[in-house]
Design a protein around this motif. Structure first.
Motif, PDB file in Angstrom:
ATOM      1  N   VAL A 178      31.969  11.820 -31.811  1.00  0.00           N
ATOM      2  CA  VAL A 178      32.533  13.050 -31.253  1.00  0.00           C
ATOM      3  C   VAL A 178      33.092  12.785 -29.859  1.00  0.00           C
ATOM      4  O   VAL A 178      34.203  13.209 -29.525  1.00  0.00           O
ATOM      5  N   GLY A 179      32.343  12.056 -29.038  1.00  0.00           N
ATOM      6  CA  GLY A 179      32.826  11.712 -27.692  1.00  0.00           C
ATOM      7  C   GLY A 179      34.096  10.885 -27.746  1.00  0.00           C
ATOM      8  O   GLY A 179      35.025  11.098 -26.963  1.00  0.00           O
ATOM      9  N   PHE A 180      34.149   9.952 -28.683  1.00  0.00           N
ATOM     10  CA  PHE A 180      35.334   9.116 -28.847  1.00  0.00           C
ATOM     11  C   PHE A 180      36.546   9.966 -29.216  1.00  0.00           C
ATOM     12  O   PHE A 180      37.636   9.794 -28.668  1.00  0.00           O
ATOM     13  N   CYS A 181      36.359  10.911 -30.135  1.00  0.00           N
ATOM     14  CA  CYS A 181      37.462  11.789 -30.547  1.00  0.00           C
ATOM     15  C   CYS A 181      37.961  12.626 -29.375  1.00  0.00           C
ATOM     16  O   CYS A 181      39.175  12.775 -29.191  1.00  0.00           O
ATOM     17  N   HIS A 182      37.058  13.162 -28.585  1.00  0.00           N
ATOM     18  CA  HIS A 182      37.458  13.956 -27.426  1.00  0.00           C
ATOM     19  C   HIS A 182      38.213  13.108 -26.418  1.00  0.00           C
ATOM     20  O   HIS A 182      39.219  13.554 -25.845  1.00  0.00           O
ATOM     21  N   ASN A 183      37.737  11.889 -26.195  1.00  0.00           N
ATOM     22  CA  ASN A 183      38.425  11.002 -25.259  1.00  0.00           C
ATOM     23  C   ASN A 183      39.813  10.631 -25.759  1.00  0.00           C
ATOM     24  O   ASN A 183      40.758  10.544 -24.966  1.00  0.00           O
ATOM     25  N   LEU A 184      39.946  10.413 -27.071  1.00  0.00           N
ATOM     26  CA  LEU A 184      41.269  10.125 -27.634  1.00  0.00           C
ATOM     27  C   LEU A 184      42.209  11.307 -27.424  1.00  0.00           C
ATOM     28  O   LEU A 184      43.372  11.130 -27.047  1.00  0.00           O
ATOM     29  N   PHE A 185      41.715  12.507 -27.661  1.00  0.00           N
ATOM     30  CA  PHE A 185      42.529  13.697 -27.487  1.00  0.00           C
ATOM     31  C   PHE A 185      42.993  13.838 -26.039  1.00  0.00           C
ATOM     32  O   PHE A 185      44.179  14.062 -25.767  1.00  0.00           O
ATOM     33  N   LEU A 186      42.064  13.688 -25.100  1.00  0.00           N
ATOM     34  CA  LEU A 186      42.424  13.819 -23.688  1.00  0.00           C
ATOM     35  C   LEU A 186      43.359  12.702 -23.236  1.00  0.00           C
ATOM     36  O   LEU A 186      44.286  12.932 -22.455  1.00  0.00           O
ATOM     37  N   SER A 187      43.124  11.497 -23.734  1.00  0.00           N
ATOM     38  CA  SER A 187      44.010  10.386 -23.375  1.00  0.00           C
ATOM     39  C   SER A 187      45.419  10.635 -23.888  1.00  0.00           C
ATOM     40  O   SER A 187      46.399  10.371 -23.180  1.00  0.00           O
ATOM     41  N   ASN A 188      45.529  11.136 -25.096  1.00  0.00           N
ATOM     42  CA  ASN A 188      46.847  11.450 -25.654  1.00  0.00           C
ATOM     43  C   ASN A 188      47.525  12.552 -24.845  1.00  0.00           C
ATOM     44  O   ASN A 188      48.721  12.475 -24.556  1.00  0.00           O
ATOM     45  N   ALA A 189      46.774  13.574 -24.479  1.00  0.00           N
ATOM     46  CA  ALA A 189      47.340  14.668 -23.691  1.00  0.00           C
ATOM     47  C   ALA A 189      47.823  14.170 -22.334  1.00  0.00           C
ATOM     48  O   ALA A 189      48.899  14.555 -21.861  1.00  0.00           O
ATOM     49  N   MET A 190      47.053  13.287 -21.707  1.00  0.00           N
ATOM     50  CA  MET A 190      47.470  12.729 -20.413  1.00  0.00           C
ATOM     51  C   MET A 190      48.715  11.865 -20.566  1.00  0.00           C
ATOM     52  O   MET A 190      49.607  11.898 -19.713  1.00  0.00           O
ATOM     53  N   ASP A 191      48.778  11.090 -21.649  1.00  0.00           N
ATOM     54  CA  ASP A 191      49.952  10.251 -21.889  1.00  0.00           C
ATOM     55  C   ASP A 191      51.203  11.108 -22.070  1.00  0.00           C
ATOM     56  O   ASP A 191      52.250  10.818 -21.483  1.00  0.00           O
ATOM     57  N   GLU A 192      51.090  12.170 -22.866  1.00  0.00           N
ATOM     58  CA  GLU A 192      52.232  13.060 -23.062  1.00  0.00           C
ATOM     59  C   GLU A 192      52.652  13.714 -21.750  1.00  0.00           C
ATOM     60  O   GLU A 192      53.841  13.855 -21.470  1.00  0.00           O
ATOM     61  N   CYS A 193      51.680  14.097 -20.957  1.00  0.00           N
ATOM     62  CA  CYS A 193      51.971  14.725 -19.663  1.00  0.00           C
ATOM     63  C   CYS A 193      52.701  13.732 -18.747  1.00  0.00           C
ATOM     64  O   CYS A 193      53.690  14.097 -18.099  1.00  0.00           O
ATOM     65  N   ALA A 194      52.245  12.492 -18.713  1.00  0.00           N
ATOM     66  CA  ALA A 194      52.884  11.479 -17.873  1.00  0.00           C
ATOM     67  C   ALA A 194      54.311  11.197 -18.346  1.00  0.00           C
ATOM     68  O   ALA A 194      55.223  11.044 -17.524  1.00  0.00           O
ATOM     69  N   GLN A 195      54.513  11.146 -19.664  1.00  0.00           N
ATOM     70  CA  GLN A 195      55.862  10.926 -20.191  1.00  0.00           C
ATOM     71  C   GLN A 195      56.790  12.075 -19.833  1.00  0.00           C
ATOM     72  O   GLN A 195      57.951  11.860 -19.467  1.00  0.00           O
ATOM     73  N   GLN A 196      56.292  13.298 -19.936  1.00  0.00           N
ATOM     74  CA  GLN A 196      57.105  14.464 -19.578  1.00  0.00           C
ATOM     75  C   GLN A 196      57.414  14.463 -18.081  1.00  0.00           C
ATOM     76  O   GLN A 196      58.519  14.853 -17.676  1.00  0.00           O
ATOM     77  N   GLN A 236      52.145  17.230 -12.398  1.00  0.00           N
ATOM     78  CA  GLN A 236      51.292  16.525 -11.442  1.00  0.00           C
ATOM     79  C   GLN A 236      49.949  17.227 -11.290  1.00  0.00           C
ATOM     80  O   GLN A 236      48.906  16.579 -11.244  1.00  0.00           O
ATOM     81  N   SER A 237      49.971  18.548 -11.238  1.00  0.00           N
ATOM     82  CA  SER A 237      48.723  19.312 -11.134  1.00  0.00           C
ATOM     83  C   SER A 237      47.850  19.106 -12.368  1.00  0.00           C
ATOM     84  O   SER A 237      46.626  18.975 -12.253  1.00  0.00           O
ATOM     85  N   SER A 238      48.474  19.079 -13.536  1.00  0.00           N
ATOM     86  CA  SER A 238      47.720  18.844 -14.767  1.00  0.00           C
ATOM     87  C   SER A 238      47.049  17.474 -14.748  1.00  0.00           C
ATOM     88  O   SER A 238      45.883  17.338 -15.131  1.00  0.00           O
ATOM     89  N   LEU A 239      47.769  16.472 -14.284  1.00  0.00           N
ATOM     90  CA  LEU A 239      47.183  15.129 -14.192  1.00  0.00           C
ATOM     91  C   LEU A 239      46.064  15.082 -13.159  1.00  0.00           C
ATOM     92  O   LEU A 239      45.025  14.446 -13.391  1.00  0.00           O
ATOM     93  N   HIS A 240      46.249  15.761 -12.032  1.00  0.00           N
ATOM     94  CA  HIS A 240      45.208  15.776 -10.993  1.00  0.00           C
ATOM     95  C   HIS A 240      43.935  16.451 -11.494  1.00  0.00           C
ATOM     96  O   HIS A 240      42.833  15.930 -11.297  1.00  0.00           O
ATOM     97  N   ILE A 241      44.073  17.598 -12.125  1.00  0.00           N
ATOM     98  CA  ILE A 241      42.876  18.311 -12.581  1.00  0.00           C
ATOM     99  C   ILE A 241      42.144  17.516 -13.664  1.00  0.00           C
ATOM    100  O   ILE A 241      40.918  17.496 -13.711  1.00  0.00           O
ATOM    101  N   THR A 242      42.893  16.834 -14.519  1.00  0.00           N
ATOM    102  CA  THR A 242      42.258  16.001 -15.540  1.00  0.00           C
ATOM    103  C   THR A 242      41.536  14.830 -14.901  1.00  0.00           C
ATOM    104  O   THR A 242      40.420  14.489 -15.303  1.00  0.00           O
ATOM    105  N   ALA A 243      42.135  14.228 -13.878  1.00  0.00           N
ATOM    106  CA  ALA A 243      41.481  13.123 -13.175  1.00  0.00           C
ATOM    107  C   ALA A 243      40.203  13.596 -12.493  1.00  0.00           C
ATOM    108  O   ALA A 243      39.173  12.909 -12.540  1.00  0.00           O
TER     109      ALA A 243
END
Length: 88
Positions: free
Chosen positions: A21-39, A70-77
């Motif tokens: 479950v932790g792995f799945c959540h981390n994959l989801f968040l990593s994907n969301a951060m990657d999409e945010c960085a690309q955008q 940038q704010s989305s990336l900061h709050i996730t970090a």
């Protein structure tokens, strides 16, 4: 909502389930951060193009979009820094 038919609360399978479950959540968040960085990169390029054309209105919109990403990336970090286990 799906409810577990078989509750696994202890033992090696419980730990494996927790890890999965932790792995799945981390994959989801990593994907969301990657999409945010690309955008963010895309919007930065659009901002530069608007600056070359001296389009003040578009520059303002793109600057706001950049700040949002940038704010989305900061709050996730900050969230990753403060919470050892991410769960929903």
């Amino acid at each position: 909502m799906i409810v577990d038919k078989f509750k696994i609360d202890f033992g090696p399978f419980a730990q494996a389930k927790k890890n999965a479950v932790g792995f799945c959540h981390n994959l989801f968040l990593s994907n969301a951060m990657d999409e945010c960085a690309q955008q963010l990169v895309k919007v930065e390029q659009e901002y530069q193009e608007a600056a070359l054309r001296n389009d003040e209105e578009l520059m303002g919109l793109k600057k706001l979009e950049m700040q949002t990403y940038q704010s989305s990336l900061h709050i996730t970090a900050y969230m990753f820094n403060e919470v050892d286990e991410i769960s929903t």
